[in-house]
Design an enzyme around this catalytic site. Structure first.
Site, PDB file in Angstrom:
ATOM      1  N   GLY A   1       0.825  -1.202   0.000  1.00 20.18           N
ATOM      2  CA  GLY A   1       0.000   0.000   0.000  1.00 20.18           C
ATOM      3  C   GLY A   1       0.856   1.247   0.000  1.00 20.18           C
ATOM      4  O   GLY A   1       1.930   1.293   0.586  1.00 20.18           O
ATOM      5  N   CYS A   2       0.351   2.279  -0.677  1.00 18.56           N
ATOM      6  CA  CYS A   2       1.090   3.546  -0.686  1.00 18.56           C
ATOM      7  C   CYS A   2       0.598   4.472   0.394  1.00 18.56           C
ATOM      8  O   CYS A   2       1.172   5.525   0.634  1.00 18.56           O
ATOM      9  CB  CYS A   2       0.954   4.224  -2.060  1.00 18.56           C
ATOM     10  SG  CYS A   2      -0.712   4.816  -2.397  1.00 18.56           S
ATOM     11  N   GLY A   3      -0.528   4.139   1.040  1.00 18.74           N
ATOM     12  CA  GLY A   3      -1.009   4.959   2.139  1.00 18.74           C
ATOM     13  C   GLY A   3      -1.721   6.224   1.716  1.00 18.74           C
ATOM     14  O   GLY A   3      -1.982   7.092   2.530  1.00 18.74           O
ATOM     15  N   LEU A   4      -2.052   6.362   0.446  1.00 26.01           N
ATOM     16  CA  LEU A   4      -2.710   7.579  -0.018  1.00 26.01           C
ATOM     17  C   LEU A   4      -4.220   7.403   0.043  1.00 26.01           C
ATOM     18  O   LEU A   4      -4.810   6.725  -0.786  1.00 26.01           O
ATOM     19  CB  LEU A   4      -2.283   7.918  -1.454  1.00 26.01           C
ATOM     20  CG  LEU A   4      -0.799   8.239  -1.652  1.00 26.01           C
ATOM     21  CD1 LEU A   4      -0.528   8.497  -3.117  1.00 26.01           C
ATOM     22  CD2 LEU A   4      -0.419   9.455  -0.833  1.00 26.01           C
TER      23      LEU A   4
ATOM     24  N   GLU B   1      -4.719   1.475  -2.493  1.00 23.13           N
ATOM     25  CA  GLU B   1      -3.615   0.558  -2.259  1.00 23.13           C
ATOM     26  C   GLU B   1      -2.439   0.730  -3.205  1.00 23.13           C
ATOM     27  O   GLU B   1      -1.343   0.301  -2.899  1.00 23.13           O
ATOM     28  CB  GLU B   1      -4.141  -0.881  -2.328  1.00 23.13           C
ATOM     29  CG  GLU B   1      -5.120  -1.195  -1.205  1.00 23.13           C
ATOM     30  CD  GLU B   1      -5.579  -2.626  -1.257  1.00 23.13           C
ATOM     31  OE1 GLU B   1      -4.765  -3.507  -1.591  1.00 23.13           O
ATOM     32  OE2 GLU B   1      -6.738  -2.892  -0.970  1.00 23.13           O
TER      33      GLU B   1
END
Length: 279
Positions: free
Chosen positions: A122-125, A129
């Site tokens: 995940g990129c956390g944005l 995901e």
């Protein structure tokens, strides 16, 4: 502070605000007399497609059918209103579930999309995901007739005059749609600017409105998601009260969208495709 909220089910059925008793501070002096104030409601809204939970957001519990349809369209989950076969709202765990039945082709596409994301880091944005899901390709909007800048400025002023919930609470954003003459036809409000825009786009779609024949107005900054959603709706002009981000400008350039910011009184800044604006 005392918060007065009606019965939970009754509140979710309609109430977009609650009342509270507050103590005011004026000119650095405390007024001991309590006064009534209004607070915008914010509850968890879960979107479910063909029985599978997809996303949960905090939103104002009004115009949820518009919200669900607008989100489905701007996120590319469905291609049009006809892909929505049914929609039900139910109250669960102090929130609201919007259960949508979508066409089998759209459901399969959504399952494939979720399967493709499974197992990736995940990129956390914003809960998305993968980076490709955030910066997904958006079709360019079609060229349209030029619009007088005065019509855009007037439409923004008129939208502000129609922000009923904001006037009550001071806590909500608005998104509006106006025709090429600057006549405001629709306004939707929410505590989240993205939610307000999704509600607006859903309302336009449900009403069969040709969104491309006008402009979108937002009472916030113009993030790239706001540009994405506007372009997905086929609207060629987005006007914001505050500033755009650099990414928003790049996406607007790529999607042939005219992006305006800092609309204040008779002033504005045109960031992209100024050929759509007439003096």
């Amino acid at each position: 502070m005392r918060l007065s909220t009606p019965d939970l089910d009754e509140a979710f059925d309609r109430a977009d605000h609650a009342r509270a008793q507050v103590v005011r501070v004026r000119a650095a002096r405390i007024d001991a007399t309590e006064q009534e104030d209004c607070l915008a409601e914010e509850v968890p809204i879960a979107l479910e497609y063909n029985g599978i939970s997809h996303a949960t957001m905090l939103a104002t519990p009004a115009d949820l059918e518009d919200f669900a349809l607008g989100f489905s369209l701007t996120e590319g989950i469905v291609d049009g209103v006809s892909d929505i076969r049914g929609m039900d709202l139910r109250h669960e765990c102090a929130g609201i579930v919007v259960a949508l039945e979508i066409s089998s082709a759209c459901a399969m596409r959504l399952r494939e999309r979720r399967r493709a994301m499974a197992g990736r880091t995940g990129c956390g944005l914003c809960g998305v995901e993968t980076l490709p899901e955030v910066l997904r390709p958006v079709p360019a909007v079609a060229d349209g007739p030029a619009v007088p800048i005065g019509a855009v400025l007037q439409a923004m002023r008129d939208m502000r005059a129609r922000q009923v919930l904001h006037d009550l609470t001071g806590a909500t954003h608005a998104a509006g749609w106006a025709d090429a003459q600057g006549r405001v036809a629709l306004v939707r409000e929410d505590v989240g600017r993205h939610n307000a825009l999704d509600k607006l786009i859903g309302a336009l779609a449900r009403g069969g409105q040709d969104a491309s024949a006008g402009m979108t107005l937002v009472s916030s900054r113009a993030s790239f998601e706001m540009v994405q959603k506007t372009a997905m709706a086929g609207v060629g002009i987005l006007a914001a009260v505050s500033a755009p981000t650099a990414l928003a400008v790049r996406v607007a350039l790529q999607t042939n969208l005219t992006l305006l910011g800092f609309l204040r009184d008779a002033d504005a800044a045109i960031y992209t495709h100024p050929q759509r604006m007439l003096a």
